[in-house]
Design a protein around this motif. Structure first.
Motif, PDB file in Angstrom:
ATOM      1  N   TYR A 213     -34.242-138.310  32.247  1.00  0.00           N
ATOM      2  CA  TYR A 213     -33.331-139.176  31.483  1.00  0.00           C
ATOM      3  C   TYR A 213     -32.191-138.424  30.819  1.00  0.00           C
ATOM      4  O   TYR A 213     -31.092-138.957  30.695  1.00  0.00           O
ATOM      5  CB  TYR A 213     -34.133-139.939  30.423  1.00  0.00           C
ATOM      6  N   VAL A 214     -32.403-137.199  30.383  1.00  0.00           N
ATOM      7  CA  VAL A 214     -31.385-136.452  29.635  1.00  0.00           C
ATOM      8  C   VAL A 214     -30.696-135.458  30.565  1.00  0.00           C
ATOM      9  O   VAL A 214     -31.348-134.561  31.112  1.00  0.00           O
ATOM     10  CB  VAL A 214     -32.014-135.697  28.440  1.00  0.00           C
ATOM     11  N   PRO A 215     -29.384-135.600  30.778  1.00  0.00           N
ATOM     12  CA  PRO A 215     -28.677-134.667  31.668  1.00  0.00           C
ATOM     13  C   PRO A 215     -28.436-133.326  30.989  1.00  0.00           C
ATOM     14  O   PRO A 215     -28.685-133.158  29.786  1.00  0.00           O
ATOM     15  CB  PRO A 215     -27.350-135.388  31.946  1.00  0.00           C
ATOM     16  N   GLN A 216     -27.936-132.375  31.763  1.00  0.00           N
ATOM     17  CA  GLN A 216     -27.620-131.058  31.224  1.00  0.00           C
ATOM     18  C   GLN A 216     -26.535-131.169  30.174  1.00  0.00           C
ATOM     19  O   GLN A 216     -25.551-131.899  30.348  1.00  0.00           O
ATOM     20  CB  GLN A 216     -27.178-130.130  32.355  1.00  0.00           C
ATOM     21  N   LEU A 217     -26.711-130.448  29.072  1.00  0.00           N
ATOM     22  CA  LEU A 217     -25.802-130.585  27.944  1.00  0.00           C
ATOM     23  C   LEU A 217     -24.415-130.039  28.244  1.00  0.00           C
ATOM     24  O   LEU A 217     -23.397-130.653  27.894  1.00  0.00           O
ATOM     25  CB  LEU A 217     -26.382-129.862  26.725  1.00  0.00           C
ATOM     26  N   MET A 218     -24.313-128.897  28.900  1.00  0.00           N
ATOM     27  CA  MET A 218     -23.028-128.233  29.048  1.00  0.00           C
ATOM     28  C   MET A 218     -22.876-127.642  30.442  1.00  0.00           C
ATOM     29  O   MET A 218     -23.825-127.092  31.001  1.00  0.00           O
ATOM     30  CB  MET A 218     -22.877-127.124  27.995  1.00  0.00           C
ATOM     31  N   HIS A 219     -21.670-127.776  30.984  1.00  0.00           N
ATOM     32  CA  HIS A 219     -21.279-127.121  32.230  1.00  0.00           C
ATOM     33  C   HIS A 219     -20.035-126.282  31.933  1.00  0.00           C
ATOM     34  O   HIS A 219     -19.093-126.774  31.304  1.00  0.00           O
ATOM     35  CB  HIS A 219     -20.960-128.145  33.319  1.00  0.00           C
ATOM     36  N   GLN A 220     -20.037-125.050  32.361  1.00  0.00           N
ATOM     37  CA  GLN A 220     -18.874-124.189  32.139  1.00  0.00           C
ATOM     38  C   GLN A 220     -18.619-123.336  33.373  1.00  0.00           C
ATOM     39  O   GLN A 220     -19.547-123.000  34.109  1.00  0.00           O
ATOM     40  CB  GLN A 220     -19.065-123.314  30.905  1.00  0.00           C
ATOM     41  N   ALA A 221     -17.348-123.026  33.561  1.00  0.00           N
ATOM     42  CA  ALA A 221     -16.943-122.246  34.727  1.00  0.00           C
ATOM     43  C   ALA A 221     -15.744-121.390  34.338  1.00  0.00           C
ATOM     44  O   ALA A 221     -14.895-121.814  33.549  1.00  0.00           O
ATOM     45  CB  ALA A 221     -16.587-123.164  35.897  1.00  0.00           C
ATOM     46  N   PRO A 222     -15.659-120.173  34.873  1.00  0.00           N
ATOM     47  CA  PRO A 222     -14.502-119.317  34.579  1.00  0.00           C
ATOM     48  C   PRO A 222     -13.234-119.861  35.222  1.00  0.00           C
ATOM     49  O   PRO A 222     -13.272-120.473  36.295  1.00  0.00           O
ATOM     50  CB  PRO A 222     -14.906-117.963  35.170  1.00  0.00           C
ATOM     51  N   VAL A 223     -12.122-119.611  34.551  1.00  0.00           N
ATOM     52  CA  VAL A 223     -10.809-120.038  35.042  1.00  0.00           C
ATOM     53  C   VAL A 223      -9.985-118.787  35.299  1.00  0.00           C
ATOM     54  O   VAL A 223      -9.750-117.989  34.381  1.00  0.00           O
ATOM     55  CB  VAL A 223     -10.106-120.955  34.019  1.00  0.00           C
ATOM     56  N   TYR A 224      -9.542-118.617  36.539  1.00  0.00           N
ATOM     57  CA  TYR A 224      -8.741-117.459  36.911  1.00  0.00           C
ATOM     58  C   TYR A 224      -7.296-117.923  37.137  1.00  0.00           C
ATOM     59  O   TYR A 224      -6.964-118.502  38.176  1.00  0.00           O
ATOM     60  CB  TYR A 224      -9.306-116.801  38.171  1.00  0.00           C
TER      61      TYR A 224
ATOM     62  N   TYR B 281     -23.871-132.470  46.408  1.00  0.00           N
ATOM     63  CA  TYR B 281     -24.386-132.216  45.059  1.00  0.00           C
ATOM     64  C   TYR B 281     -23.451-132.830  44.024  1.00  0.00           C
ATOM     65  O   TYR B 281     -22.234-132.695  44.112  1.00  0.00           O
ATOM     66  CB  TYR B 281     -24.521-130.710  44.813  1.00  0.00           C
ATOM     67  N   LYS B 282     -24.038-133.518  43.034  1.00  0.00           N
ATOM     68  CA  LYS B 282     -23.289-134.094  41.918  1.00  0.00           C
ATOM     69  C   LYS B 282     -23.789-133.426  40.643  1.00  0.00           C
ATOM     70  O   LYS B 282     -24.974-133.467  40.335  1.00  0.00           O
ATOM     71  CB  LYS B 282     -23.479-135.607  41.849  1.00  0.00           C
ATOM     72  N   PHE B 283     -22.896-132.821  39.893  1.00  0.00           N
ATOM     73  CA  PHE B 283     -23.341-132.059  38.732  1.00  0.00           C
ATOM     74  C   PHE B 283     -23.200-132.826  37.425  1.00  0.00           C
ATOM     75  O   PHE B 283     -23.650-132.381  36.383  1.00  0.00           O
ATOM     76  CB  PHE B 283     -22.573-130.736  38.642  1.00  0.00           C
ATOM     77  N   LEU B 284     -22.594-134.024  37.450  1.00  0.00           N
ATOM     78  CA  LEU B 284     -22.460-134.841  36.253  1.00  0.00           C
ATOM     79  C   LEU B 284     -23.256-136.125  36.417  1.00  0.00           C
ATOM     80  O   LEU B 284     -23.376-136.669  37.514  1.00  0.00           O
ATOM     81  CB  LEU B 284     -20.985-135.183  35.994  1.00  0.00           C
ATOM     82  N   SER B 285     -23.807-136.616  35.293  1.00  0.00           N
ATOM     83  CA  SER B 285     -24.535-137.872  35.299  1.00  0.00           C
ATOM     84  C   SER B 285     -23.545-139.036  35.281  1.00  0.00           C
ATOM     85  O   SER B 285     -22.543-139.006  34.556  1.00  0.00           O
ATOM     86  CB  SER B 285     -25.465-137.950  34.085  1.00  0.00           C
ATOM     87  N   MET B 286     -23.822-140.069  36.068  1.00  0.00           N
ATOM     88  CA  MET B 286     -22.876-141.173  36.204  1.00  0.00           C
ATOM     89  C   MET B 286     -22.778-142.020  34.934  1.00  0.00           C
ATOM     90  O   MET B 286     -21.754-142.616  34.659  1.00  0.00           O
ATOM     91  CB  MET B 286     -23.294-142.074  37.382  1.00  0.00           C
ATOM     92  N   SER B 287     -23.844-142.095  34.153  1.00  0.00           N
ATOM     93  CA  SER B 287     -23.871-142.988  32.986  1.00  0.00           C
ATOM     94  C   SER B 287     -23.684-142.245  31.669  1.00  0.00           C
ATOM     95  O   SER B 287     -23.999-142.784  30.610  1.00  0.00           O
ATOM     96  CB  SER B 287     -25.197-143.753  32.953  1.00  0.00           C
ATOM     97  N   GLN B 288     -23.164-141.046  31.724  1.00  0.00           N
ATOM     98  CA  GLN B 288     -23.050-140.201  30.541  1.00  0.00           C
ATOM     99  C   GLN B 288     -21.588-139.885  30.254  1.00  0.00           C
ATOM    100  O   GLN B 288     -20.824-139.557  31.165  1.00  0.00           O
ATOM    101  CB  GLN B 288     -23.836-138.904  30.736  1.00  0.00           C
ATOM    102  N   ALA B 289     -21.202-139.983  28.974  1.00  0.00           N
ATOM    103  CA  ALA B 289     -19.850-139.621  28.563  1.00  0.00           C
ATOM    104  C   ALA B 289     -19.749-138.106  28.375  1.00  0.00           C
ATOM    105  O   ALA B 289     -20.684-137.465  27.874  1.00  0.00           O
ATOM    106  CB  ALA B 289     -19.472-140.327  27.266  1.00  0.00           C
ATOM    107  N   TYR B 290     -18.614-137.544  28.766  1.00  0.00           N
ATOM    108  CA  TYR B 290     -18.392-136.100  28.673  1.00  0.00           C
ATOM    109  C   TYR B 290     -17.042-135.824  28.016  1.00  0.00           C
ATOM    110  O   TYR B 290     -16.105-136.623  28.113  1.00  0.00           O
ATOM    111  CB  TYR B 290     -18.402-135.457  30.061  1.00  0.00           C
ATOM    112  N   SER B 291     -16.984-134.677  27.362  1.00  0.00           N
ATOM    113  CA  SER B 291     -15.718-134.152  26.857  1.00  0.00           C
ATOM    114  C   SER B 291     -15.383-132.873  27.623  1.00  0.00           C
ATOM    115  O   SER B 291     -16.273-132.143  28.044  1.00  0.00           O
ATOM    116  CB  SER B 291     -15.808-133.864  25.353  1.00  0.00           C
TER     117      SER B 291
END
Length: 215
Positions: free
Chosen positions: A53-64, A87-97
């Motif tokens: 039920y609870v998706p991953q809290l944070m996704h981060q990636a380096p920017v070059y 592969y989908k790394f974000l939950s469809m029903s979850q708000a993200y910033s």
């Protein structure tokens, strides 16, 4: 029927029903076993529920960042979040910033740039734009006495190379962004309006939990 009621219905041998030390120890052991079963089962059920039920809290990636040859062109970077095709790394029903973090030197060049614009374009696998945003940013102002005092306090670590004269900019780009089921986000294109000097950069997508997921 609860575990305690089940234990109460168990007919113990006569030597365990008496008030001997052995019977007391046996009852204590049974109580501890029942408590352990409750704790383990509750932990397992909570872990399964949390995973589903609870998706991953944070996704981060380096920017070059790629600096252009022409000074008038924008500084850009392409970030790929999803290398796999299914592969989908974000939950469809979850708000993200979404925010961009820049570790930049506090140089005269960066201070003279003043305000600059940061643009982001989140795209799906076909390269179609899903979300766009442009936000302004600027290095925090420091007067000359403050800069001199800061340099004097950090003189030893700076001389030994343990730290460097820099500041971290956190630039919010999107709030309450929802991924789409048929066109999930896979890449991000970032653009700076001016050639800012940057030590490192990273993009961070953070889940905004609310309601039951928050608790």
């Amino acid at each position: 029927m609860t575990i305690s009621n089940a234990l109460a219905r168990i007919r113990l041998p006569a030597w365990m029903r008496t008030g001997t030390v052995a019977s007391i120890c046996t009852r204590i052991v049974l109580a501890y076993i029942a408590f352990a079963i409750i704790v383990i089962s509750s932990t397992v059920l909570y872990g399964i529920y949390y995973k589903l039920y609870v998706p991953q809290l944070m996704h981060q990636a380096p920017v070059y960042l790629q600096y252009p040859v022409l000074p008038s062109a924008n500084t850009t970077a392409d970030v790929t979040f999803v290398p796999e095709s299914d592969y989908k790394f974000l939950s469809m029903s979850q708000a993200y910033s979404v925010r961009l973090e820049l570790d930049v030197p506090t140089s005269e060049f960066n201070r003279d740039i003043g305000n600059f614009m940061v643009a982001i374009d989140l795209q799906n696998r076909q390269g179609e734009s899903m979300y766009k945003s442009t936000r302004p940013s600027i290095l925090p102002y420091q007067s000359l006495p403050v800069r001199l005092l800061n340099t004097a306090v950090r003189a030893v670590p700076l001389a030994l190379g343990l730290t460097h004269e820099s500041t971290r900019l956190q630039i919010p780009l999107l709030d309450s962004m929802y991924d789409r089921h048929l066109s999930p986000i896979t890449t991000a294109r970032i653009s700076l309006s001016k050639p800012l000097q940057v030590y490192s950069a990273q993009i961070i997508i953070c889940a905004q939990f609310s309601g039951l997921r928050y608790w």
